[in-house]
Every structure is written in structure tokens, then in C-alpha cells.
Write an enzyme that holds these catalytic residues in place. Structure first.
Site, PDB file in Angstrom:
ATOM      1  CE  LYS A  29      36.011  87.835   5.422  1.00 28.36           C
ATOM      2  NZ  LYS A  29      35.321  89.110   5.468  1.00 28.36           N
ATOM      3  N   GLY A  82      39.589 101.196   6.703  1.00 27.32           N
ATOM      4  CA  GLY A  82      40.585 100.128   6.683  1.00 27.32           C
ATOM      5  C   GLY A  82      41.332 100.089   5.353  1.00 27.32           C
ATOM      6  CG  ASN A 136      50.689  86.977  11.317  1.00 26.90           C
ATOM      7  OD1 ASN A 136      51.617  86.452  11.921  1.00 26.90           O
ATOM      8  ND2 ASN A 136      49.656  87.526  11.919  1.00 26.90           N
ATOM      9  CG  ASN A 137      49.024  88.529   5.558  1.00 23.61           C
ATOM     10  OD1 ASN A 137      48.297  89.200   6.268  1.00 23.61           O
ATOM     11  ND2 ASN A 137      48.721  87.294   5.224  1.00 23.61           N
ATOM     12  N   GLY A 167      49.777  74.605   7.482  1.00 20.99           N
ATOM     13  CA  GLY A 167      48.488  75.092   6.957  1.00 20.99           C
ATOM     14  C   GLY A 167      48.596  75.770   5.604  1.00 20.99           C
ATOM     15  CG  ASP A 168      51.465  78.783   4.339  1.00 19.96           C
ATOM     16  OD1 ASP A 168      50.424  79.316   4.761  1.00 19.96           O
ATOM     17  OD2 ASP A 168      52.590  79.320   4.396  1.00 19.96           O
ATOM     18  CG  ASP A 202      31.239  97.741  17.368  1.00 16.89           C
ATOM     19  OD1 ASP A 202      30.763  96.895  16.590  1.00 16.89           O
ATOM     20  OD2 ASP A 202      32.176  97.495  18.149  1.00 16.89           O
ATOM     21  CB  SER A 262      38.792  85.467   1.847  1.00 10.03           C
ATOM     22  OG  SER A 262      40.047  84.847   1.786  1.00 10.03           O
ATOM     23  CE1 TYR A 303      38.955  87.185   7.586  1.00  9.42           C
ATOM     24  CE2 TYR A 303      40.257  85.577   6.350  1.00  9.42           C
ATOM     25  CZ  TYR A 303      39.574  86.782   6.406  1.00  9.42           C
ATOM     26  OH  TYR A 303      39.496  87.582   5.290  1.00  9.42           O
ATOM     27  NE  ARG A 358      52.039  81.029   6.878  1.00 11.64           N
ATOM     28  CZ  ARG A 358      51.686  82.251   6.482  1.00 11.64           C
ATOM     29  NH1 ARG A 358      51.992  83.282   7.231  1.00 11.64           N
ATOM     30  NH2 ARG A 358      51.063  82.451   5.343  1.00 11.64           N
TER      31      ARG A 358
HETATM   32  P1  NAD Z   1      41.058  96.212   7.741  1.00 10.74           P
HETATM   33  O1  NAD Z   1      41.167  95.626   9.100  1.00 10.74           O
HETATM   34  O2  NAD Z   1      42.127  97.132   7.280  1.00 10.74           O
HETATM   35  O3  NAD Z   1      39.648  96.968   7.586  1.00 10.74           O
HETATM   36  C1  NAD Z   1      38.490  96.556   8.254  1.00 10.74           C
HETATM   37  C2  NAD Z   1      37.885  97.780   8.930  1.00 10.74           C
HETATM   38  O4  NAD Z   1      36.693  97.385   9.602  1.00 10.74           O
HETATM   39  C3  NAD Z   1      38.800  98.402   9.979  1.00 10.74           C
HETATM   40  O5  NAD Z   1      38.958  99.785   9.709  1.00 10.74           O
HETATM   41  C4  NAD Z   1      38.087  98.149  11.298  1.00 10.74           C
HETATM   42  O6  NAD Z   1      38.318  99.205  12.224  1.00 10.74           O
HETATM   43  C5  NAD Z   1      36.640  98.029  10.851  1.00 10.74           C
HETATM   44  N1  NAD Z   1      35.801  97.198  11.732  1.00 10.74           N
HETATM   45  C6  NAD Z   1      36.032  95.943  12.158  1.00 10.74           C
HETATM   46  N2  NAD Z   1      35.020  95.518  12.914  1.00 10.74           N
HETATM   47  C7  NAD Z   1      34.094  96.511  12.958  1.00 10.74           C
HETATM   48  C8  NAD Z   1      32.820  96.680  13.581  1.00 10.74           C
HETATM   49  N3  NAD Z   1      32.301  95.729  14.349  1.00 10.74           N
HETATM   50  N4  NAD Z   1      32.160  97.845  13.406  1.00 10.74           N
HETATM   51  C9  NAD Z   1      32.690  98.848  12.649  1.00 10.74           C
HETATM   52  N5  NAD Z   1      33.894  98.737  12.040  1.00 10.74           N
HETATM   53  C10 NAD Z   1      34.583  97.588  12.198  1.00 10.74           C
HETATM   54  O7  NAD Z   1      40.884  94.997   6.724  1.00 10.74           O
HETATM   55  P2  NAD Z   1      40.997  94.995   5.125  1.00 10.74           P
HETATM   56  O8  NAD Z   1      42.275  94.338   4.763  1.00 10.74           O
HETATM   57  O9  NAD Z   1      40.674  96.311   4.593  1.00 10.74           O
HETATM   58  O10 NAD Z   1      39.841  93.956   4.793  1.00 10.74           O
HETATM   59  C11 NAD Z   1      38.520  94.383   4.519  1.00 10.74           C
HETATM   60  C12 NAD Z   1      37.631  93.167   4.363  1.00 10.74           C
HETATM   61  O11 NAD Z   1      38.153  92.328   3.335  1.00 10.74           O
HETATM   62  C13 NAD Z   1      37.548  92.302   5.618  1.00 10.74           C
HETATM   63  O12 NAD Z   1      36.233  91.792   5.733  1.00 10.74           O
HETATM   64  C14 NAD Z   1      38.511  91.175   5.319  1.00 10.74           C
HETATM   65  O13 NAD Z   1      38.201  89.998   6.005  1.00 10.74           O
HETATM   66  C15 NAD Z   1      38.333  91.006   3.813  1.00 10.74           C
HETATM   67  N6  NAD Z   1      39.498  90.404   3.171  1.00 10.74           N
HETATM   68  C16 NAD Z   1      40.740  90.948   3.371  1.00 10.74           C
HETATM   69  C17 NAD Z   1      41.851  90.348   2.786  1.00 10.74           C
HETATM   70  C18 NAD Z   1      43.226  90.944   3.014  1.00 10.74           C
HETATM   71  O14 NAD Z   1      44.208  90.276   2.769  1.00 10.74           O
HETATM   72  N7  NAD Z   1      43.358  92.191   3.441  1.00 10.74           N
HETATM   73  C19 NAD Z   1      41.709  89.206   2.008  1.00 10.74           C
HETATM   74  C20 NAD Z   1      40.430  88.677   1.812  1.00 10.74           C
HETATM   75  C21 NAD Z   1      39.326  89.292   2.405  1.00 10.74           C
HETATM   76  C1  UD1 Z   2      46.773  84.456   4.220  1.00  8.99           C
HETATM   77  C2  UD1 Z   2      45.682  83.683   4.895  1.00  8.99           C
HETATM   78  C3  UD1 Z   2      44.392  83.819   4.112  1.00  8.99           C
HETATM   79  C4  UD1 Z   2      44.033  85.281   3.970  1.00  8.99           C
HETATM   80  C5  UD1 Z   2      45.198  86.013   3.309  1.00  8.99           C
HETATM   81  C6  UD1 Z   2      44.959  87.491   3.271  1.00  8.99           C
HETATM   82  C7  UD1 Z   2      46.841  81.868   6.051  1.00  8.99           C
HETATM   83  C8  UD1 Z   2      47.119  80.404   6.089  1.00  8.99           C
HETATM   84  N1  UD1 Z   2      46.092  82.299   5.032  1.00  8.99           N
HETATM   85  O1  UD1 Z   2      46.981  83.935   2.929  1.00  8.99           O
HETATM   86  O2  UD1 Z   2      43.353  83.154   4.779  1.00  8.99           O
HETATM   87  O3  UD1 Z   2      42.866  85.445   3.191  1.00  8.99           O
HETATM   88  O4  UD1 Z   2      46.396  85.806   4.089  1.00  8.99           O
HETATM   89  O5  UD1 Z   2      45.914  88.091   2.453  1.00  8.99           O
HETATM   90  O6  UD1 Z   2      47.275  82.613   6.922  1.00  8.99           O
HETATM   91  N2  UD1 Z   2      55.287  83.712   3.367  1.00  8.99           N
HETATM   92  C9  UD1 Z   2      56.629  83.619   3.657  1.00  8.99           C
HETATM   93  N3  UD1 Z   2      57.121  84.355   4.691  1.00  8.99           N
HETATM   94  C10 UD1 Z   2      56.343  85.193   5.449  1.00  8.99           C
HETATM   95  C11 UD1 Z   2      54.958  85.291   5.133  1.00  8.99           C
HETATM   96  C12 UD1 Z   2      54.459  84.523   4.092  1.00  8.99           C
HETATM   97  O7  UD1 Z   2      57.360  82.889   2.997  1.00  8.99           O
HETATM   98  O8  UD1 Z   2      56.860  85.825   6.397  1.00  8.99           O
HETATM   99  C13 UD1 Z   2      54.734  82.956   2.209  1.00  8.99           C
HETATM  100  C14 UD1 Z   2      53.611  81.985   2.567  1.00  8.99           C
HETATM  101  O9  UD1 Z   2      54.132  80.728   2.883  1.00  8.99           O
HETATM  102  C15 UD1 Z   2      52.791  81.985   1.267  1.00  8.99           C
HETATM  103  C16 UD1 Z   2      52.985  83.404   0.715  1.00  8.99           C
HETATM  104  O10 UD1 Z   2      54.161  83.897   1.338  1.00  8.99           O
HETATM  105  O11 UD1 Z   2      53.341  81.088   0.345  1.00  8.99           O
HETATM  106  C17 UD1 Z   2      51.828  84.334   1.022  1.00  8.99           C
HETATM  107  O12 UD1 Z   2      51.562  84.323   2.416  1.00  8.99           O
HETATM  108  P1  UD1 Z   2      50.581  85.362   3.119  1.00  8.99           P
HETATM  109  O13 UD1 Z   2      50.892  86.730   2.672  1.00  8.99           O
HETATM  110  O14 UD1 Z   2      50.604  85.086   4.587  1.00  8.99           O
HETATM  111  O15 UD1 Z   2      49.152  85.015   2.522  1.00  8.99           O
HETATM  112  P2  UD1 Z   2      48.409  83.588   2.431  1.00  8.99           P
HETATM  113  O16 UD1 Z   2      49.002  82.616   3.357  1.00  8.99           O
HETATM  114  O17 UD1 Z   2      48.285  83.238   0.995  1.00  8.99           O
END
Ligand code: NAD
Ligand code: UD1
Length: 331
Positions: A153, A10, A198-199, A292-293, A58, A124, A149, A290
Site C-alpha cells: 500500500k 469483493g 483473523n479480523n 504487532g498490534d 486478472d 489503508s 501487505y 497479538r
Molecule cells: P476483497 O478481497 O474482498 O476484494 C478484492 C477483490 O479483488 C476480490 O474480489 C478479488 O477476487 C479481486 N482481485 C484480487 N486480485 C486481483 C487481480 N489480480 N485481478 C483481478 N481481480 C483481483 O477485499 P476488500 O476487503 O474488498 O478490499 C478491497 C481493497 O481495499 C483492497 O485493495 C484492500 O487491500 C483494501 N483495504 C481493505 C481493508 C479491509 O479491511 N477490508 C482495509 C484497508 C484497505
Molecule cells: C488489521 C491489519 C491491518 C488491516 C486491517 C484491515 C494487522 C496487524 N493489521 O488491522 O493492516 O488494514 O486489519 O481491517 O493485522 N482482536 C481481538 N481478537 C481477534 C481479532 C482481533 O482481540 O480475534 C483485536 C485486535 O487486537 C485489535 C482489534 O481487535 O485490537 C482489531 O483487530 P483486526 O480486526 O484484526 O484489525 P487491525 O489489527 O486493526
């Protein structure tokens, strides 16, 4: 060290594998490819020049997971595997609780059986919920989570605390990530969200590439310097290095660290920096907030510096450059 990386194909896992190999660790990956592609494995081998043992299993399948421990003399585990889409978790909470919680329980039980007691867990900043001040520090109590989600955590953090309380021979490191963004400088690996992102950063990337028409900025009337939301964006390579430091330097016991830069960046600041360093335009409009933000939050990363000798090295400019480099390579 021989490290099992769950979810290692991932976004964050793959970058961490590169850094682990760089430090001469042996890496074994388990990933079911739910949210990743097998091509990433070949790219990781290309970047590192090393071969990597991979299991397409898995974590919900405990017998298969057990076989990985039976076949390999594993020293420690970094546990990334899980589902992470906030909105989807609201629609499909059971799917999130099943995958994130049962996977982790299976993993911990198998680790216990094979006497592997060192784990680094991906948590997170979302577990802080809303706090009185925007600078989040590890001494704050976990807050109300805003989605299933986030609840998974918080629940896993609690499970790990209970496990440690029952047996303090475990070495558990909980890493609370702020907003991971960016991509590897090679342009080979990065974030590939399914469907419409979404991000913020993946959305900006797709608008810049002409794949999406316009970015919606969610609100410009927050009590922040320019009215847009403020977050702590962390380059995924810095984040990956934080995991290696945690494995190397975490003291005995259960430790929690924020991984963030300590600097809040607004949505507009991120967009204008992206435009400037990449010499392009990102089409955007201001829309309603949005739901919840939160207006603003960022990390206090002092503890990670003091205890595991980690801090971010990359700038917002690096983040924007590397994100665009990855997108250009993968159009
Ligand atoms: P990602 O989805 O890119 O990577 C997760 C990987 O886990 C994927 O490759 C998926 O195929 C694998 N996976 C999921 N369920 C599985 C299962 N049951 N068995 C085996 N493999 C499985 O996500 P990421 O962005 O790399 O995030 C990694 C971790 O960090 C996650 O736990 C996520 O919740 C946490 N995290 C991510 C963010 C973010 O913004 N990316 C922020 C905070 C925390
Ligand atoms: C979101 C998740 C958080 C998760 C994180 C992973 C929510 C409420 N929170 O955080 O739980 O750990 O992603 O990275 O979903 N924004 C825009 N336009 C967009 C997208 C985002 O203006 O199209 C703004 C948002 O309002 C925020 C900032 O950009 O102020 C960051 O947003 P985003 O990337 O979605 O992350 P978080 O909401 O901080």
C-alpha cells in the site's frame, strides 16, 4: 460517469458498486474471482435493478485489461483489486508484491494509453504505522509498515505520487480506510472471509453463529480505557459512499483522505454492543496481546468532510445489526 471498478465483486468493491449505481453511474467490473464469488454479481443486479457489465479477467494479464479499455469508453477507475490478508503476506511476500504492485502498474499503464487519468485507490491506515498520537491525520508522514501487505500500500501510494509529479493532468485520490466492517442492509452482500477469520468483526460474527467456539481478545492491559485495543470501525456502506463522493468532489490533483468515523472503539465495547443490539451472547476469553498490534488508533476525518463532503452516518449499533443480519441470511 462510466466507472471501471477493479475487484468490484469483493467486500468493499461490491458495496461501492451499489452506491455508484444509486447515483446513476455506469459500472463495469473486472475481477478474477480470487477472493469473491460470481453470485455477488447477480445479487448486485438484484439490489440495484440494473445490469452490470462484468469481465472475469486478472489484472496481471495486461492484454485483457487493455481490451476492456478498448471496448468501453471509461471515464474513471476505482481500484480495489489486490490481496489483503496481513498474515498471509508475511508468509508469501512475493505473491503479495507481484499481485498488488504489478496489477496496479498494468492498470496505470493502460489508463495512460487510453488517456483515462482519474483514479481512486484503496489504501489503508496501516501506512501510518506507529505515530506519536493515536489520532491519525493526513499531514503525518507514512510510517514503518508492519507487513508486506502494508508495504504494497505504501509503495503504491509512492508510485501514484511519482506519477502525478511527472504529469499533473492525473486526478488521483488515495483513500486510507480504517477498519471496514458491517454489511449491506439487504443482507445480500457482506464480508465472507475464507477459513478462520483473523479480523475481529468476522470472528465475532462466527462465534455468535456458533461456527467458532470462542473469541480470543488479544490483551486487556493496553493503556486504553478498558485495557483492550482501540480502533476506528467504519460501516462498509459509509465507506462505499466515500468512494462516490471522492469521484464527485475530489479537487484536481493528488489528494489523500482518511475514511474513518473519528471515534475509537475498544474490543470489549464492540463485543458488548454486538451482544446488546442482537440480544445474544458472544463467548470470549482474554488472552495475550497479538504481536504487532498497536494499542490504539483512529482517524481524523476532518479533511474528507471539508473537501469531499463525506462523513460516516452509521453507528456502531448499525454496524453490529447489519453484520448479524448478513450472517443470519447466509448461515
Ligand atoms: P476483497 O478481497 O474482498 O476484494 C478484492 C477483490 O479483488 C476480490 O474480489 C478479488 O477476487 C479481486 N482481485 C484480487 N486480485 C486481483 C487481480 N489480480 N485481478 C483481478 N481481480 C483481483 O477485499 P476488500 O476487503 O474488498 O478490499 C478491497 C481493497 O481495499 C483492497 O485493495 C484492500 O487491500 C483494501 N483495504 C481493505 C481493508 C479491509 O479491511 N477490508 C482495509 C484497508 C484497505
Ligand atoms: C488489521 C491489519 C491491518 C488491516 C486491517 C484491515 C494487522 C496487524 N493489521 O488491522 O493492516 O488494514 O486489519 O481491517 O493485522 N482482536 C481481538 N481478537 C481477534 C481479532 C482481533 O482481540 O480475534 C483485536 C485486535 O487486537 C485489535 C482489534 O481487535 O485490537 C482489531 O483487530 P483486526 O480486526 O484484526 O484489525 P487491525 O489489527 O486493526
Amino acid at each position: 460517469m462510466r466507472v471501471l471498478v477493479t475487484g468490484g465483486l469483493g467486500f468493499i468493491g461490491s458495496h461501492t458498486v451499489v452506491e455508484l449505481l444509486e447515483e446513476n453511474n455506469e459500472v463495469i467490473i473486472v475481477d478474477n474471482l480470487y477472493n469473491s464469488k460470481i453470485e455477488v454479481l447477480e445479487k448486485l443486479e438484484r439490489i440495484s435493478g440494473k445490469s452490470i457489465k462484468f469481465y472475469q479477467y486478472d489484472l496481471l494479464d495486461k492484454e485483457k485489461l487493455d481490451s476492456i479499455f478498448a471496448e468501453n469508453n471509461i471515464d474513471s477507475v476505482i481500484h480495489f483489486a489486490g490481496y489483503k490478508a496481513v498474515g498471509e503476506s508475511v508468509r508469501e511476500p512475493l505473491m503479495y508484491y507481484t499481485n498488488n504492485l504489478i496489477s496496479t502498474l498494468n492498470l496505470l499503464e493502460v489508463m495512460k494509453k487510453y488517456d483515462v487519468r482519474k483514479i481512486v485507490f484503496s489504501s489503508s491506515a496501516t501506512v501510518y504505522g506507529e505515530q506519536e498520537t493515536p489520532k491519525y491525520v493526513e499531514t503525518m508522514k507514512r510510517g514503518e509498515t508492519a507487513s508486506p501487505y502494508g508495504t504494497t500500500k505504501a509503495m503504491i501510494e509512492k508510485m501514484l505520487e511519482d506519477l502525478y509529479a511527472s504529469d499533473n493532468s492525473w486526478n488521483i485520490t488515495i483513500l486510507r480506510y480504517f477498519n471496514p466492517v458491517g454489511a449491506h442492509q439487504s443482507g445480500l452482500i457482506g464480508e465472507e472471509p475464507n477459513g478462520i477469520p483473523n479480523n475481529l468483526m468476522p470472528y465475532v460474527m462466527k462465534v455468535a453463529a456458533g461456527k467458532l467456539e470462542q473469541l480470543s481478545i488479544f490483551g486487556n492491559d493496553y493503556p486504553t480505557p478498558d485495557g483492550t485495543g482501540v480502533r476506528d470501525y467504519i460501516h462498509v456502506v459509509d465507506l462505499a459512499k466515500g468512494h462516490v463522493k471522492a469521484l464527485q468532489n475530489s479537487p484536481d490533483g493528488l489528494n489523500v483522505y482518511n475514511l474513518g468515523s473519528g471515534k475509537g472503539v475498544s474490543v470489549l465495547e464492540l463485543v458488548t454492543t454486538f451482544e446488546k443490539v442482537n440480544e445474544l451472547k458472544v463467548n470470549y476469553k482474554i488472552v495475550d496481546r497479538r504481536p504487532g498490534d498497536l494499542p490504539e488508533y483512529y482517524a481524523d476525518p476532518t479533511k474528507a468532510l471539508k473537501e469531499i463532503d463525506w462523513k460516516t452516518e452509521k453507528t456502531l449499533e448499525d454496524i453490529c445489526k447489519d453484520t448479524w443480519n448478513y450472517q443470519k441470511n447466509n448461515i
